[in-house]
Design a protein around this motif. Structure first.
Motif, mmCIF file in Angstrom:
data_model
loop_
_atom_site.group_PDB
_atom_site.id
_atom_site.type_symbol
_atom_site.label_atom_id
_atom_site.label_comp_id
_atom_site.label_asym_id
_atom_site.label_seq_id
_atom_site.Cartn_x
_atom_site.Cartn_y
_atom_site.Cartn_z
ATOM 1 N N LEU A 52 0.828 -1.203 0.000
ATOM 2 C CA LEU A 52 0.000 0.000 0.000
ATOM 3 C C LEU A 52 0.869 1.263 0.000
ATOM 4 O O LEU A 52 0.589 2.218 -0.726
ATOM 5 C CB LEU A 52 -0.915 -0.004 1.217
ATOM 6 C CG LEU A 52 -1.930 -1.152 1.291
ATOM 7 C CD1 LEU A 52 -2.612 -1.173 2.647
ATOM 8 C CD2 LEU A 52 -2.965 -1.045 0.170
ATOM 9 N N GLU A 53 1.920 1.263 0.802
ATOM 10 C CA GLU A 53 2.809 2.422 0.881
ATOM 11 C C GLU A 53 3.462 2.722 -0.462
ATOM 12 O O GLU A 53 3.648 3.894 -0.821
ATOM 13 C CB GLU A 53 3.888 2.180 1.936
ATOM 14 C CG GLU A 53 3.383 2.232 3.364
ATOM 15 C CD GLU A 53 4.451 1.811 4.365
ATOM 16 O OE1 GLU A 53 4.313 2.157 5.545
ATOM 17 O OE2 GLU A 53 5.417 1.118 3.966
ATOM 18 N N ASP A 54 3.815 1.679 -1.198
ATOM 19 C CA ASP A 54 4.543 1.862 -2.453
ATOM 20 C C ASP A 54 3.640 2.126 -3.648
ATOM 21 O O ASP A 54 4.140 2.373 -4.755
ATOM 22 C CB ASP A 54 5.415 0.630 -2.726
ATOM 23 C CG ASP A 54 6.653 0.586 -1.845
ATOM 24 O OD1 ASP A 54 6.670 1.288 -0.813
ATOM 25 O OD2 ASP A 54 7.606 -0.153 -2.169
ATOM 26 N N ARG A 55 2.336 2.066 -3.450
ATOM 27 C CA ARG A 55 1.403 2.349 -4.535
ATOM 28 C C ARG A 55 1.059 3.838 -4.567
ATOM 29 O O ARG A 55 1.016 4.509 -3.533
ATOM 30 C CB ARG A 55 0.109 1.545 -4.354
ATOM 31 C CG ARG A 55 0.240 0.084 -4.730
ATOM 32 C CD ARG A 55 -1.086 -0.627 -4.494
ATOM 33 N NE ARG A 55 -2.175 -0.013 -5.250
ATOM 34 C CZ ARG A 55 -2.505 -0.348 -6.502
ATOM 35 N NH1 ARG A 55 -1.840 -1.308 -7.126
ATOM 36 N NH2 ARG A 55 -3.508 0.240 -7.118
ATOM 37 N N ASN A 56 0.747 4.339 -5.753
ATOM 38 C CA ASN A 56 0.303 5.721 -5.891
ATOM 39 C C ASN A 56 -1.190 5.875 -5.643
ATOM 40 O O ASN A 56 -1.646 6.937 -5.229
ATOM 41 C CB ASN A 56 0.649 6.246 -7.289
ATOM 42 C CG ASN A 56 2.143 6.376 -7.496
ATOM 43 O OD1 ASN A 56 2.843 6.904 -6.642
ATOM 44 N ND2 ASN A 56 2.632 5.875 -8.622
ATOM 45 N N GLU A 57 -1.939 4.814 -5.909
ATOM 46 C CA GLU A 57 -3.395 4.864 -5.782
ATOM 47 C C GLU A 57 -3.871 3.794 -4.803
ATOM 48 O O GLU A 57 -3.199 2.783 -4.600
ATOM 49 C CB GLU A 57 -4.058 4.629 -7.150
ATOM 50 C CG GLU A 57 -3.705 5.657 -8.210
ATOM 51 C CD GLU A 57 -4.267 7.035 -7.896
ATOM 52 O OE1 GLU A 57 -5.278 7.101 -7.164
ATOM 53 O OE2 GLU A 57 -3.691 8.026 -8.378
ATOM 54 N N PRO A 58 -5.050 4.001 -4.191
ATOM 55 C CA PRO A 58 -5.642 2.950 -3.347
ATOM 56 C C PRO A 58 -5.878 1.687 -4.165
ATOM 57 O O PRO A 58 -5.971 1.733 -5.408
ATOM 58 C CB PRO A 58 -6.967 3.569 -2.879
ATOM 59 C CG PRO A 58 -6.788 5.037 -3.035
ATOM 60 C CD PRO A 58 -5.890 5.213 -4.227
ATOM 61 N N THR A 59 -6.000 0.556 -3.486
ATOM 62 C CA THR A 59 -6.253 -0.703 -4.185
ATOM 63 C C THR A 59 -7.364 -1.483 -3.506
ATOM 64 O O THR A 59 -7.610 -1.333 -2.306
ATOM 65 C CB THR A 59 -4.978 -1.559 -4.258
ATOM 66 O OG1 THR A 59 -5.199 -2.658 -5.142
ATOM 67 C CG2 THR A 59 -4.582 -2.101 -2.894
#
Length: 242
Positions: free
Chosen positions: A81-88
């Motif tokens: 989650l931290e490394d993503r730009n958008e929610p998943t």
């Protein structure tokens, strides 16, 4: 159309590779032009490392599915989650407050949570079924042309109950099993009932890791042969027609 299944995290890794082997379980299923991360291993930095060597970035992941709330299955999720730009989208058997992971609570805004309460269609050829047993475990079914490929972390509730549900839902015996079969004290006495169940479902091929202990794998090979019981370490992959 092709589907690919990769082992992203496991106690063992492919020999002479850059993949890290560590306690936990994570699988990537690439089908229907989507990448589903099934479980996340225990340590996020190891998961990110292994995904890098699979050529997968956190933002490439379409959804995360959690089998059950053990550290070896959910521990790496905060780093994803931290490394993503958008929610998943995260599919789990519990509400976020029930998972008891402070780091996840801090990242709540990056989670689009779906609490699974039964069979959940993830994409055209992929579904999650459960919950099974006291841990409310979920497994994933990849619908291939040859038959269902069942991907599971542990089968804590026992393998027969799960495979009965697979057959009820798909009207087919499982073609193959990918992941762990929980046999922590494996010996011939504990393996014989499991082998009997597997035989009754057509003796599916097995690609084993995680809680399928080395002794368990050895005893299953006695029953089903080397070609039908293979290791599925971090960095391993399988291809299917769907």
């Amino acid at each position: 159309m092709n589907a690919k299944v990769f082992c992203a995290y496991n106690e063992g890794s492919v020999e002479n590779s850059s993949f890290i082997g560590a306690e936990g379980f994570s699988i990537i299923i690439d089908v229907d032009n989507q990448k589903t991360l099934f479980d996340t291993g225990m340590r996020g930095r190891y998961l990110i490392h292994n995904l890098h060597y699979l050529g997968i970035k956190p933002d490439d992941i379409s959804r995360v599915v959690i089998s059950h709330n053990h550290n070896g299955n959910i521990g790496g999720l905060p780093r994803i989650l931290e490394d993503r730009n958008e929610p998943t989208d995260v599919y789990a058997n519990s509400l976020l407050a029930e998972i008891k992971n402070k780091k996840l609570l801090q990242l709540e805004k990056k989670i689009l949570l779906h609490k699974m309460v039964g069979t959940t269609n993830l994409s055209e050829h992929l579904l999650a079924i459960g919950p099974f047993g006291p841990l409310k475990e979920y497994v994933v079914i990849l619908k291939t042309l040859a038959g269902p490929a069942v991907i599971a972390s542990c089968y804590h509730c026992g393998i027969e109950r799960v495979l009965l549900s697979v057959k009820e839902i798909t009207s087919q015996n499982p073609k193959c099993l990918i992941g762990g079969i929980h046999v922590p004290k494996a010996n011939q006495t504990t393996i014989n009932p499991i082998a009997s169940v597997l035989s009754s479902f057509g003796s599916p091929s097995m690609y084993l890791n995680h809680c399928a202990s080395p002794n368990g794998v050895t005893f299953l090979r006695v029953h089903f042969g080397l070609e039908n019981v293979k290791d599925f370490y971090a960095g391993s992959n399988l291809n299917f027609e769907v």
